[in-house]
Motif scaffolding. Sequence first.
Motif: not given
Length: 219
Positions: A133, A145, A155-156, A159, A161
């Motif tokens: 990362y 994830k 948030f995609d 992504q 978090i």
Amino acid sequence: MNIEENLKSMIEAKYGNVKNFSIKNDLPYTTVRSILERGVLNAKVENIIKMADGLGVKAEDLLRENPQPSVKSSIETIYNQLDAARQAKVYDFAKYQLKEQNKRPALTIVLNGYVSAGTGEWLDDSVKDEIEYTGEVPEHDFAVKVNGDSMIPLFDDGQVIFIKGTSEARDGQIIVCEINGEAFVKKLSGDRLVSLNKDYKDIHISETDDFKIFGVVIL
């Protein structure tokens, strides 16, 4: 080449000719010509310093057999000879290089599973994946994830978090939770789990649902 020949070559490479060099560096043309003809060692110290500054080198470098302009000076010389379109390409490339230089070094972080931003999935604490990362890593209790796009634009899909572990949360916070065995990342709003992507309906939490909060997303 001797010292004076090298010096003249540097002047012409950056300024085109001796006269332009003299004008731009506030040096009498006759003084510069005299230095080139009579020798650098016979010049006044203040004139040597002015010439060195104009060429982007140290004064002592002008006394060497092969004085070399600095990288910055060389780049400026080449850049100034390019047309506008090529100068723009050089600028874009320099910005890219700066961005690459400023990238954070890759860190290995542990993923504690996956949470859905869509229709829900199982959060398996026993599955821990190590990934590289490169973003900023805040202080956190665990990382997961995101799968799905229901929390776009926050948030995609895919992504990572970071979560502060807690079993309680306030209205309006983004939480990682489980309802009836399926794990989500959603915004908590009363008795509803809200998606930021309006293509998804809210999830209502009833008294009969098995609902657990695992933590709050660190924003």
